[in-house]
Design an enzyme around this catalytic site. Structure first.
Site, short mmCIF file in Angstrom:
data_model
loop_
_atom_site.label_atom_id
_atom_site.label_comp_id
_atom_site.label_asym_id
_atom_site.label_seq_id
_atom_site.Cartn_x
_atom_site.Cartn_y
_atom_site.Cartn_z
N HIS A 18 0.69 -1.25 0.00
CA HIS A 18 0.03 -0.09 0.08
C HIS A 18 0.89 1.24 0.13
O HIS A 18 0.61 2.20 -0.78
CB HIS A 18 -0.95 0.04 1.17
CG HIS A 18 -1.83 -1.12 1.23
ND1 HIS A 18 -2.05 -1.85 2.33
CD2 HIS A 18 -2.75 -1.51 0.33
CE1 HIS A 18 -3.09 -2.59 2.10
NE2 HIS A 18 -3.57 -2.68 0.81
N ARG A 91 -2.03 -6.39 -8.37
CA ARG A 91 -0.94 -7.30 -8.05
C ARG A 91 -0.83 -8.46 -9.11
O ARG A 91 0.00 -9.02 -9.87
CB ARG A 91 -0.99 -8.01 -6.64
CG ARG A 91 -0.60 -7.01 -5.72
CD ARG A 91 -1.17 -7.71 -4.33
NE ARG A 91 -2.64 -7.38 -4.36
CZ ARG A 91 -3.52 -7.73 -3.19
NH1 ARG A 91 -2.57 -7.85 -2.12
NH2 ARG A 91 -4.67 -7.72 -3.22
P1 ADP Z 1 -9.92 -3.60 -0.27
O1 ADP Z 1 -10.64 -4.43 1.07
O2 ADP Z 1 -10.90 -2.62 -1.00
O3 ADP Z 1 -9.53 -4.86 -1.18
P2 ADP Z 1 -7.23 -3.88 0.43
O4 ADP Z 1 -6.70 -2.85 1.59
O5 ADP Z 1 -6.99 -5.20 0.51
O6 ADP Z 1 -8.73 -3.18 0.44
O7 ADP Z 1 -6.35 -2.92 -0.71
C1 ADP Z 1 -6.57 -1.78 -1.21
C2 ADP Z 1 -5.95 -1.34 -2.36
O8 ADP Z 1 -4.54 -1.80 -2.32
C3 ADP Z 1 -6.51 -2.60 -3.53
O9 ADP Z 1 -6.58 -1.96 -4.85
C4 ADP Z 1 -5.47 -3.63 -3.54
O10 ADP Z 1 -5.40 -4.31 -4.91
C5 ADP Z 1 -4.24 -2.81 -3.53
N1 ADP Z 1 -3.08 -3.56 -2.93
C6 ADP Z 1 -2.92 -4.28 -1.79
N2 ADP Z 1 -1.84 -4.89 -1.58
C7 ADP Z 1 -0.95 -4.33 -2.77
C8 ADP Z 1 0.42 -4.75 -3.15
N3 ADP Z 1 1.16 -5.36 -2.33
N4 ADP Z 1 0.75 -3.93 -4.04
C9 ADP Z 1 -0.12 -3.18 -4.72
N5 ADP Z 1 -1.28 -3.03 -4.49
C10 ADP Z 1 -1.83 -3.55 -3.26
#
Ligand code: ADP
Length: 153
Positions: A18, A91
């Site tokens: 993130h 991802r």
């Molecule tokens: P949600 O519950 O909305 O899926 P997350 O907190 O899991 O929320 O993720 C928020 C955003 O961050 C999403 O777009 C997810 O794809 C992205 N994300 C999560 N982990 C990674 C990572 N390791 N690299 C890039 N993007 C990520």
């Protein structure tokens, strides 16, 4: 006009993946609002207050980043804060399938809000909040997978 992006998510907890997305997006936008979802139907490991505080602690030096909580529709919250963009990270192809449907539904609800995707950096693509929570449940050390402001005491 200022370019404002909303980065919505559960961030349970905020990971290095993130952080990478926010840092890279901060070159593209004037302001990024990290919108922490407060979804009553979604069970989280960490409270809303805890998740928000950890994110704030991770970005103390960066004045273009703001952290806010929201509930309800993401497009409605984007409108409320005058964000023209929704920012999401990608991802894998599974992320893509899921994100595509949400982004297109959001476009049908409000065509003025554009979803912008940033591909995960290769070193962060296996990192997910879900796996981090599993490691925590099993007593492992997640320090290198979570944002610098995330502290477990
Ligand atoms: P949600 O519950 O909305 O899926 P997350 O907190 O899991 O929320 O993720 C928020 C955003 O961050 C999403 O777009 C997810 O794809 C992205 N994300 C999560 N982990 C990674 C990572 N390791 N690299 C890039 N993007 C990520």
């Amino acid at each position: 006009m200022k370019r404002i992006a909303l980065f919505p998510g559960s961030f349970d907890p905020f990971t290095v993946g993130h952080v990478d997305i926010v840092k890279r997006a901060s070159n593209l936008f004037d302001k990024i609002v990290i919108g922490v979802g407060n979804n009553a139907n979604k069970q989280t490991m960490f409270t809303l207050e805890q998740r928000m505080q950890w994110i704030k602690n991770s970005f103390t030096q960066n004045e273009i980043i703001e952290v806010q909580s929201y509930d309800g529709l993401t497009v409605e919250f984007a409108k409320k804060i005058n964000a023209q963009y929704i920012l999401r990270g990608l991802r894998t192809s599974t992320d893509f399938q899921f994100e595509k449907a949400i982004a297109q539904m959001n476009t049908l609800m409000d065509a003025k809000i554009e979803t912008v995707f940033i591909l995960s950096s290769p070193e962060f693509s296996p990192v997910s909040s879900t796996i981090v929570r599993d490691i925590i449940r099993n007593g492992g050390d997640v320090t290198r997978f979570v944002a610098s402001g995330v502290k477990f005491y």
